[in-house]
Design a protein around this motif. Structure first.
Motif, PDB file in Angstrom:
ATOM      1  N   UNK A  48      22.811  32.009  43.428  1.00 28.17           N
ATOM      2  CA  UNK A  48      21.492  32.376  43.759  1.00 28.17           C
ATOM      3  C   UNK A  48      20.768  32.454  45.039  1.00 28.17           C
ATOM      4  N   UNK A  49      19.791  33.340  45.267  1.00 28.62           N
ATOM      5  CA  UNK A  49      19.388  33.445  46.599  1.00 28.62           C
ATOM      6  C   UNK A  49      18.095  32.623  46.658  1.00 28.62           C
ATOM      7  N   UNK A  50      17.371  32.649  47.734  1.00 23.40           N
ATOM      8  CA  UNK A  50      16.111  31.735  47.992  1.00 23.40           C
ATOM      9  C   UNK A  50      15.231  32.640  47.131  1.00 23.40           C
ATOM     10  N   UNK A  51      15.105  33.973  46.877  1.00 25.45           N
ATOM     11  CA  UNK A  51      14.366  34.730  46.088  1.00 25.45           C
ATOM     12  C   UNK A  51      14.474  34.441  44.601  1.00 25.45           C
ATOM     13  N   UNK A  52      13.462  34.199  43.840  1.00 21.96           N
ATOM     14  CA  UNK A  52      13.569  33.868  42.560  1.00 21.96           C
ATOM     15  C   UNK A  52      14.138  35.072  41.758  1.00 21.96           C
ATOM     16  N   UNK A  53      15.186  34.590  40.846  1.00 26.08           N
ATOM     17  CA  UNK A  53      15.983  35.594  39.974  1.00 26.08           C
ATOM     18  C   UNK A  53      16.961  36.797  40.769  1.00 26.08           C
ATOM     19  N   UNK A  54      17.132  36.370  41.859  1.00 27.10           N
ATOM     20  CA  UNK A  54      18.074  37.193  42.690  1.00 27.10           C
ATOM     21  C   UNK A  54      19.435  36.483  42.985  1.00 27.10           C
ATOM     22  N   UNK A  55      20.666  37.259  42.942  1.00 24.94           N
ATOM     23  CA  UNK A  55      21.762  36.364  43.207  1.00 24.94           C
ATOM     24  C   UNK A  55      22.537  37.190  44.235  1.00 24.94           C
ATOM     25  N   UNK A  56      23.276  36.445  45.218  1.00 28.49           N
ATOM     26  CA  UNK A  56      23.997  37.173  46.104  1.00 28.49           C
ATOM     27  C   UNK A  56      25.596  37.372  45.518  1.00 28.49           C
ATOM     28  N   UNK A  57      26.210  38.313  45.531  1.00 26.50           N
ATOM     29  CA  UNK A  57      27.615  38.682  45.128  1.00 26.50           C
ATOM     30  C   UNK A  57      28.589  38.717  46.010  1.00 26.50           C
ATOM     31  N   UNK A  58      29.572  38.162  45.656  1.00 24.00           N
ATOM     32  CA  UNK A  58      30.815  38.060  46.486  1.00 24.00           C
ATOM     33  C   UNK A  58      32.113  38.591  45.662  1.00 24.00           C
ATOM     34  N   UNK A  59      32.475  39.945  46.080  1.00 28.21           N
ATOM     35  CA  UNK A  59      33.713  40.257  45.371  1.00 28.21           C
ATOM     36  C   UNK A  59      34.963  39.331  45.514  1.00 28.21           C
ATOM     37  N   UNK A  60      35.413  39.098  44.490  1.00 22.28           N
ATOM     38  CA  UNK A  60      36.842  38.096  44.596  1.00 22.28           C
ATOM     39  C   UNK A  60      38.078  38.983  44.692  1.00 22.28           C
ATOM     40  N   UNK A  61      38.259  39.978  43.451  1.00 26.54           N
ATOM     41  CA  UNK A  61      39.503  40.400  43.350  1.00 26.54           C
ATOM     42  C   UNK A  61      39.107  41.648  42.437  1.00 26.54           C
ATOM     43  N   UNK A  62      40.133  42.819  42.673  1.00 29.77           N
ATOM     44  CA  UNK A  62      39.933  43.887  41.952  1.00 29.77           C
ATOM     45  C   UNK A  62      41.434  44.208  41.239  1.00 29.77           C
ATOM     46  N   UNK A  94      47.232  40.229  31.382  1.00 24.42           N
ATOM     47  CA  UNK A  94      46.844  38.780  31.482  1.00 24.42           C
ATOM     48  C   UNK A  94      47.953  38.248  32.615  1.00 24.42           C
ATOM     49  N   UNK A  95      48.879  38.702  32.831  1.00 27.22           N
ATOM     50  CA  UNK A  95      49.938  38.336  33.749  1.00 27.22           C
ATOM     51  C   UNK A  95      49.212  38.317  35.251  1.00 27.22           C
ATOM     52  N   UNK A  96      48.572  39.708  35.409  1.00 23.24           N
ATOM     53  CA  UNK A  96      47.986  39.514  36.646  1.00 23.24           C
ATOM     54  C   UNK A  96      46.629  38.661  36.957  1.00 23.24           C
ATOM     55  N   UNK A  97      45.922  38.534  35.971  1.00 19.55           N
ATOM     56  CA  UNK A  97      44.927  37.416  35.915  1.00 19.55           C
ATOM     57  C   UNK A  97      45.342  36.058  36.420  1.00 19.55           C
ATOM     58  N   UNK A  98      46.752  35.815  35.462  1.00 16.43           N
ATOM     59  CA  UNK A  98      47.253  34.654  36.085  1.00 16.43           C
ATOM     60  C   UNK A  98      47.958  34.394  37.500  1.00 16.43           C
ATOM     61  N   UNK A  99      48.358  35.317  38.024  1.00 16.79           N
ATOM     62  CA  UNK A  99      48.734  35.485  39.268  1.00 16.79           C
ATOM     63  C   UNK A  99      47.472  35.262  40.274  1.00 16.79           C
ATOM     64  N   UNK A 100      46.456  35.725  40.019  1.00 16.00           N
ATOM     65  CA  UNK A 100      45.246  35.524  40.673  1.00 16.00           C
ATOM     66  C   UNK A 100      44.659  34.057  40.502  1.00 16.00           C
ATOM     67  N   UNK A 101      44.895  33.569  39.350  1.00 14.98           N
ATOM     68  CA  UNK A 101      44.634  32.086  39.201  1.00 14.98           C
ATOM     69  C   UNK A 101      45.264  31.281  39.971  1.00 14.98           C
TER      70      UNK A 101
END
Length: 111
Positions: A48-62, A94-101
């Protein structure tokens, strides 16, 4: 383009993964979201940001489905997606997701 059956299957996998990754009581301060566009699935963290009902997004993996193989990409220092060579392409999502985890190189989950 990912076929509708595979999209539904992956949505189910990701929903279960996200439910396990972020406990219910923490979801007011952090959440994970996934989105599928064409042949790519992007997993992002939102806070969440300081503004109501807004969220900051950070991409993790693609994850990209290329030639029937899932390839994993991480953001580099220039904030561009770069293929993660240490995770070999696989037809098994699922193997790829496991490797990311597992994240042996610390590319995805910062402490």
């Amino acid at each position: 383009m990912i076929d509708p059956f595979t999209v539904k299957r992956i949505d189910s996998i990701m929903s279960g993964y996200i439910d396990q990754k972020i406990p219910g009581d923490l979801r007011v301060s952090v959440r994970l979201r996934h989105e599928i566009v064409d042949n790519q699935l992007t997993l992002a963290e939102e806070r969440p940001t300081s503004k109501r009902n807004e969220w900051d997004r950070i991409d993790i993996v693609q994850f990209r489905l290329e030639s029937k193989q899932w390839k994993v990409y991480a953001k580099n220092g220039d904030h561009r997606w770069t293929f993660v060579e240490m995770i070999s392409p696989s037809a098994d999502f699922e193997r790829q997701l496991e490797q990311v985890e597992i994240d042996q190189a610390g590319l995805f989950w910062k402490s």
